[in-house]
Structure formats: C-alpha cells, structure tokens
Motif scaffolding. Sequence first.
Motif, PDB file in Angstrom:
ATOM      1  N   GLU A 246      -8.870  -3.382   2.157  1.00 14.64           N
ATOM      2  CA  GLU A 246      -9.167  -2.074   1.582  1.00 14.64           C
ATOM      3  C   GLU A 246      -9.570  -2.158   0.110  1.00 14.64           C
ATOM      4  O   GLU A 246     -10.497  -1.471  -0.319  1.00 14.64           O
ATOM      5  CB  GLU A 246      -7.957  -1.153   1.747  1.00 14.64           C
TER       6      GLU A 246
ATOM      7  N   ASP B 248       0.768   2.953   3.371  1.00  5.12           N
ATOM      8  CA  ASP B 248       1.020   2.067   4.507  1.00  5.12           C
ATOM      9  C   ASP B 248       1.955   2.767   5.487  1.00  5.12           C
ATOM     10  O   ASP B 248       3.070   3.129   5.136  1.00  5.12           O
ATOM     11  CB  ASP B 248       1.654   0.760   4.012  1.00  5.12           C
TER      12      ASP B 248
ATOM     13  N   VAL C 144      -3.743   3.220  -0.821  1.00  5.56           N
ATOM     14  CA  VAL C 144      -4.064   2.042  -0.014  1.00  5.56           C
ATOM     15  C   VAL C 144      -3.101   1.991   1.163  1.00  5.56           C
ATOM     16  O   VAL C 144      -1.921   2.312   1.028  1.00  5.56           O
ATOM     17  CB  VAL C 144      -3.949   0.750  -0.856  1.00  5.56           C
TER      18      VAL C 144
ATOM     19  N   GLY D  84       0.814  -1.206   0.000  1.00  8.79           N
ATOM     20  CA  GLY D  84       0.000   0.000   0.000  1.00  8.79           C
ATOM     21  C   GLY D  84       0.844   1.251   0.000  1.00  8.79           C
ATOM     22  O   GLY D  84       1.775   1.385   0.799  1.00  8.79           O
TER      23      GLY D  84
ATOM     24  N   LEU E 275      -4.347  -3.886   2.740  1.00  8.10           N
ATOM     25  CA  LEU E 275      -4.781  -3.840   1.346  1.00  8.10           C
ATOM     26  C   LEU E 275      -5.748  -4.932   0.954  1.00  8.10           C
ATOM     27  O   LEU E 275      -6.643  -4.696   0.142  1.00  8.10           O
ATOM     28  CB  LEU E 275      -3.595  -3.797   0.384  1.00  8.10           C
TER      29      LEU E 275
END
Length: 141
Positions: free
Chosen positions: A126, A92, A119, A89, A123
């Motif tokens: 998501e 992240d 993201v 992501g 993930l």
Amino acid sequence: MPRYEHVLTRDDAAIAAQLMTDWAGPWRTSAEFAHYLAHCRQAIQIPQAAFCALEAYRWVFRGALRPSGRRFVKLMQQPITSPTLHLHGGEDTGVLPRTAQGSGRYVAARYEWRLLDGVGHLLQQEVPDVVTAEILRWIKE
C-alpha cells in the motif's frame, strides 16, 4: 478444515480476494490494487500453492499435542532479543492495531511501534515508499 484450500480457490479464488480486499486500507479502491489482486488470485490457484500457504495453520492444530508442538510453544515464549521495528497499518482489519500494540512486551531489545494511518494490512504494498523510509530510518539509528 484439512483441505480448506479447495474452498479458498474456488470461483476464481473469490474468498482469497475478499479477504485481501477486506484487509487492505483505502488502497483497495485503486487500479493498482485491482491489478495486484488479479495476480494474487491467479497465483493462489497454482496447483498446491494454497495447500502450502495454509500448512502453517494446519500445523498449529496437528502439532499442539505433539512433542514438537510443545517445544515450539516453549520457544515462542522466549523474548525476542533482536532490535525490532514494528510497522502496523492503522486500518488493518486482519490484525487489529489494538491487538498488536502490546507486542513490545515480547521483545527484550530495542523496540519501536509505528502506526501508519490510512494503511491496511498490506502496508508494504500500500505504501512501499513509507515502509522503505521507515526501515532506512530505523537502520540509521
């Protein structure tokens, strides 16, 4: 912190919820995330669930000086020989993208890095359709 799970689960697992919220991307503002978070907060409070979830982290410290810990470190230094698709992501904050980008050097087989913009750390929760599509694409190549 050998018994940190009591801290992690107090106040209806507030710390666990904050970590998940911090690590999630824009998804954290959705009703779906609120529903998922409520289930995770409930699950981590099941007796012994938090203790078991943290055991791997405790083992790192306990095992560092033991023969089993030294064997583990030696095994972890071996390159991965399986083809690897690395989805990460872009937002992240649990494992920063710039930290993870160098992971390919530990893979001796085919390796592909894919950064998913917008993201976070979760993930597969998501953007499950994107993750599934990437895995199917990877398998076909």
